[in-house]
Write an enzyme that holds these catalytic residues in place. Structure first.
Site, PDB file in Angstrom:
ATOM      1  N   TYR A  74       0.864  -1.156  -0.434  1.00  0.00           N
ATOM      2  CA  TYR A  74       0.063  -0.273  -0.023  1.00  0.00           C
ATOM      3  C   TYR A  74       1.009   0.992  -0.396  1.00  0.00           C
ATOM      4  O   TYR A  74       1.353   1.533   1.262  1.00  0.00           O
ATOM      5  CB  TYR A  74      -0.894   0.065   0.753  1.00  0.00           C
ATOM      6  N   ASN A  94       7.755  -2.135   3.245  1.00  0.00           N
ATOM      7  CA  ASN A  94       6.955  -0.679   3.150  1.00  0.00           C
ATOM      8  C   ASN A  94       6.721  -1.114   4.256  1.00  0.00           C
ATOM      9  O   ASN A  94       4.760  -0.886   4.800  1.00  0.00           O
ATOM     10  CB  ASN A  94       5.839  -1.330   1.703  1.00  0.00           C
ATOM     11  N   SER A 143       2.907  -3.356   4.275  1.00  0.00           N
ATOM     12  CA  SER A 143       3.430  -4.591   4.208  1.00  0.00           C
ATOM     13  C   SER A 143       5.145  -4.851   2.893  1.00  0.00           C
ATOM     14  O   SER A 143       5.499  -4.204   3.107  1.00  0.00           O
ATOM     15  CB  SER A 143       2.091  -5.325   3.464  1.00  0.00           C
ATOM     16  N   SER A 155      -0.764  -6.075   8.256  1.00  0.00           N
ATOM     17  CA  SER A 155       0.167  -6.353   7.000  1.00  0.00           C
ATOM     18  C   SER A 155       0.191  -6.759   6.373  1.00  0.00           C
ATOM     19  O   SER A 155      -0.393  -8.377   6.772  1.00  0.00           O
ATOM     20  CB  SER A 155       1.791  -5.798   7.786  1.00  0.00           C
ATOM     21  N   GLY A 156       0.445  -7.316   5.262  1.00  0.00           N
ATOM     22  CA  GLY A 156       0.731  -8.188   4.679  1.00  0.00           C
ATOM     23  C   GLY A 156       2.222  -8.677   4.613  1.00  0.00           C
ATOM     24  O   GLY A 156       2.584  -8.149   3.501  1.00  0.00           O
TER      25      GLY A 156
END
Length: 355
Positions: free
Chosen positions: A134, A206, A236, A274-275
């Site tokens: 993102y 990120n 993420s 978070s991913g």
């Protein structure tokens, strides 16, 4: 290309022997390309990163792979098939969260046109891998500036050799530990059974908040607490690990898991929002697609009992890739909220910590 000094150039004492580029392109045949979109007057700071595991292939060929998600608030397409079949057969694109569909559309079109003969003659489906993080703090993400043509351009620009870092491609609008983050890469060479292999990583970093940041054991975030812009973890990280070693899909999944340790060395415990999604691939054992192969196929696989050096190499590559992404960063004004500046890390201060 970003010409700022990389982490090793600053005197940071990372362990391990790197490949000639200290980059994911140290994997023979693998290519990386970027489309970088920047227009501050329109609040545009985003892009697409493209990876071609078999950059010179004239038809789609299996790339053996294993995937692992540490925290799933993110996207990486194609992973259902990777987890079932242990391979994928297309490019990888990394972009922002709201551009996955357009990047996928572009990567699919690129596959159909690049492998035209295969798609005309076979009942084939294109399933590229597209991942995201993102960038809405620095980029007007809701305006969806990325188009399918930008993904195609990134794929067509892919080359071997040195890889740009920081605010390039999908990393353009990313923040890491509240410093300017983005794209980073690194590699390691290891010897097993008399053979030399390469393990390499590319990250889109990120993630993290400033107090968490540690670099090679030093609490850098606490030593450089100025100019914070986030209140909590909202980002993420995508990690692509690649090797030229003949690893099975199961072994590659085990390697992918070790990306988490490399990120953890930087201090992040990961946040709920978070991913953190990782993919490990091997370009060894090149074959044609299953429907084009004979009934009996053979592959060479490295003994799973000898994987420890690969685990360490993966950890070290990811750790260094994240730091390379940070040291490449430059001051960047925010979009939401307006009026802030995401600072590039002071590399002179950072270097002094290790003198």
């Amino acid at each position: 290309m970003n010409v700022k000094p990389r982490a090793r150039d600053l005197g940071l004492p990372f362990n391990g022997e790197t490949g000639p580029y200290n980059a994911i392109t140290d994997i023979k045949g693998l290519k990386v390309g970027f489309t970088t979109l920047t227009d501050q007057s329109r609040n545009i700071r985003t892009g697409v990163t493209a990876i071609l595991p078999r950059g010179d292939a004239s038809e789609p060929k299996p790339v053996w792979a294993g995937q692992y998600a540490l925290n799933g608030n993110g996207e990486m397409t194609g992973t259902h098939w990777i987890n079932d079949a242990g391979y994928f057969a297309g490019p990888i694109c990394i972009t922002n969260t709201h551009s996955v569909g357009m990047a996928h559309h572009g990567a699919t079109r690129w596959m159909i046109e690049t492998y035209e003969d295969y798609f005309c003659k076979e009942h084939a489906s294109a399933m590229p891998v597209v991942a995201e993080t993102y960038d809405g703090v620095l980029n007007d993400i809701n305006s969806q500036h990325v188009t399918s043509e930008h993904a195609i351009a990134a794929l067509n620009s892919a080359t071997s050799g040195p890889v740009a870092e920081g605010a390039v491609g999908g990393g353009n609008g990313m923040i890491c530990y509240e410093f300017k983050g983005g794209t980073g890469t690194a590699s390691r060479r290891i010897e097993i059974g008399g053979e030399t292999y390469t393990v390499a990583a590319l990250v889109q970093a990120n993630h993290g908040i400033r107090p968490w940041l540690n670099i090679l054991g030093k609490p850098v975030g606490k030593m450089m607490p100025e100019d914070r812009i986030l209140e909590q973890e909202t980002g993420s990280i995508i990690v692509i690990l690649a090797t030229d070693a003949p690893l099975s899909a199961l072994s590659l999944r085990q390697v992918a898991k070790r990306a988490a340790i490399g990120i953890g060395r930087g201090g992040s415990p990961w946040g709920n929002n978070s991913g953190d999604i990782f993919l490990a691939l091997s370009v060894a054992n090149e074959q044609r697609m299953p429907q084009m192969e004979t009934a009996l196929t053979t592959r060479t696989e490295l003994n799973m009992g000898l994987l420890d050096p690969f685990y360490l190499a993966a950890v070290e590559c990811v750790e260094e890739s994240v730091v390379n992404a940070i040291v490449a960063g430059e001051d960047t004004p925010s979009f939401k909220p307006e009026g802030l500046v995401c600072k590039g890390i002071d590399t002179t201060r950072l270097s002094a910590l290790f003198c």
